[in-house]
Scaffold this motif. Structure first.
Motif, PDB file in Angstrom:
ATOM      1  N   ASP A 156      -3.438  -5.132   6.032  1.00  0.00           N
ATOM      2  CA  ASP A 156      -3.439  -5.626   4.654  1.00  0.00           C
ATOM      3  C   ASP A 156      -2.971  -7.074   4.563  1.00  0.00           C
ATOM      4  OD1 ASP A 156      -4.480  -3.487   3.169  1.00  0.00           O
ATOM      5  OD2 ASP A 156      -2.585  -2.408   3.303  1.00  0.00           O
ATOM      6  N   PRO A 199      -9.284  -2.231  -0.834  1.00  0.00           N
ATOM      7  CA  PRO A 199      -8.646  -3.545  -0.817  1.00  0.00           C
ATOM      8  C   PRO A 199      -9.612  -4.652  -1.228  1.00  0.00           C
ATOM      9  CG  PRO A 199      -9.239  -2.882   1.417  1.00  0.00           C
ATOM     10  CD  PRO A 199      -9.639  -1.751   0.515  1.00  0.00           C
ATOM     11  N   THR A 243      -5.202  -8.656   2.193  1.00  0.00           N
ATOM     12  CA  THR A 243      -5.491  -7.889   0.978  1.00  0.00           C
ATOM     13  C   THR A 243      -4.745  -8.504  -0.192  1.00  0.00           C
ATOM     14  OG1 THR A 243      -5.871  -5.819   2.179  1.00  0.00           O
ATOM     15  CG2 THR A 243      -5.315  -5.654  -0.153  1.00  0.00           C
ATOM     16  N   ARG A 295       0.835  -1.205   0.000  1.00  0.00           N
ATOM     17  CA  ARG A 295       0.000   0.000   0.000  1.00  0.00           C
ATOM     18  C   ARG A 295       0.873   1.259   0.000  1.00  0.00           C
ATOM     19  NH1 ARG A 295      -5.408   1.363   2.376  1.00  0.00           N
ATOM     20  NH2 ARG A 295      -5.638  -0.875   2.719  1.00  0.00           N
TER      21      ARG A 295
END
Length: 256
Positions: free
Chosen positions: A159, A128, A162, A109
């Motif tokens: 994340d 996401p 993700t 990210r």
């Protein structure tokens, strides 16, 4: 549309008003697309295949209308499945997925924010797309082979699950970096401090294991929130469920 492989270009061309058979890694887009400007430019799983994605991002503003949007999707190299593989000493390229053999650049990210900002793009939103490890190509890396504290720390990262980022950005170099936090600071803020939860299930005479476990995360310090688990399709209803509500000491109010 732009596609460099002739066979793929033949398949794609009927779906576009205008289509160009070109390699964007070497060709100059502004020489190919001469008279058109677009409200939306889509780079769907493109940047990770380019040795120098910044060269493409530098050309995009010349092809956009005033206030036009750049929409892009990029895989997340920080997915827990990739990290689990690294913990096992594995970083194996594949025919598709996060470690597709044609991927030459990798992004988290924060690094994605930094790339876009460094080329004058202001990120409006980043969404996401999440996949549990058991839903990915990394499902063979059973996390129950690692220390529970390590697994809980890994899955608590915002994340961790993700799989891909969907980004909406506009070209606005005057707004980028002026009286604003850095890209990494924004990413860390968006990745709010979180705690991990795990839901286990088993069948009769089975023990709980990470092979039958899904994870989710909650936001530390947030008042009321819903934590949702995406339960996979299974043929037989489980006989038992076990819910581990948090991966660290603390106080949790359960409302329902």
């Amino acid at each position: 549309g732009v596609e460099k492989i002739p066979a793929f270009a033949i398949i794609a061309k009927p779906f576009y008003r205008r289509f160009y058979n070109a390699d964007i890694e070497t060709a100059k887009l502004t020489d190919i697309i001469v008279d058109d400007k677009y409200d939306y430019i889509v780079l769907a799983d493109v940047l990770e295949h380019l040795r120098n994605p910044g060269e493409i991002l530098n050309q995009i503003p010349q092809l956009m209308t005033q206030g036009g949007h750049l929409l892009l999707s990029v895989p997340n190299i920080g997915h827990a499945g990739v990290i689990a593989g690294l913990l096992s000493g594995q970083f194996n390229y594949r025919k598709n997925g996060l470690l597709d053999s044609t991927h030459v650049r990798f992004f988290t990210r924060a690094s994605l924010y930094e790339l876009l900002e460094s080329h004058g793009f202001e990120v409006l939103s980043i969404t996401p797309v999440q996949k549990d490890i058991l839903e990915t190509e990394f499902k063979e890396y059973f996390l129950d082979t690692y220390a529970p504290a390590l697994v809980r720390t890994l899955l608590a990262q915002a994340d961790a699950l993700t799989y891909q980022f969907i980004v909406d950005a506009v070209y606005n170099p005057d707004a980028v970096g002026v009286g604003k936090r850095s890209a990494s600071e924004i990413a860390i803020t968006d990745n709010q401090l979180s705690f991990g939860c795990q839901l286990f299930w088993n069948m009769p005479d089975e023990i709980y294991s990470s092979a039958q476990c899904i994870s989710a995360s909650g936001v530390i310090g947030k008042g009321r929130q819903s934590i949702c688990f995406n339960f996979p399709d299974i043929d037989i209803a489980p006989s038992k469920l076990r819910l581990d509500l948090s991966d660290r000491p603390g106080l949790i109010n359960i409302f329902s």
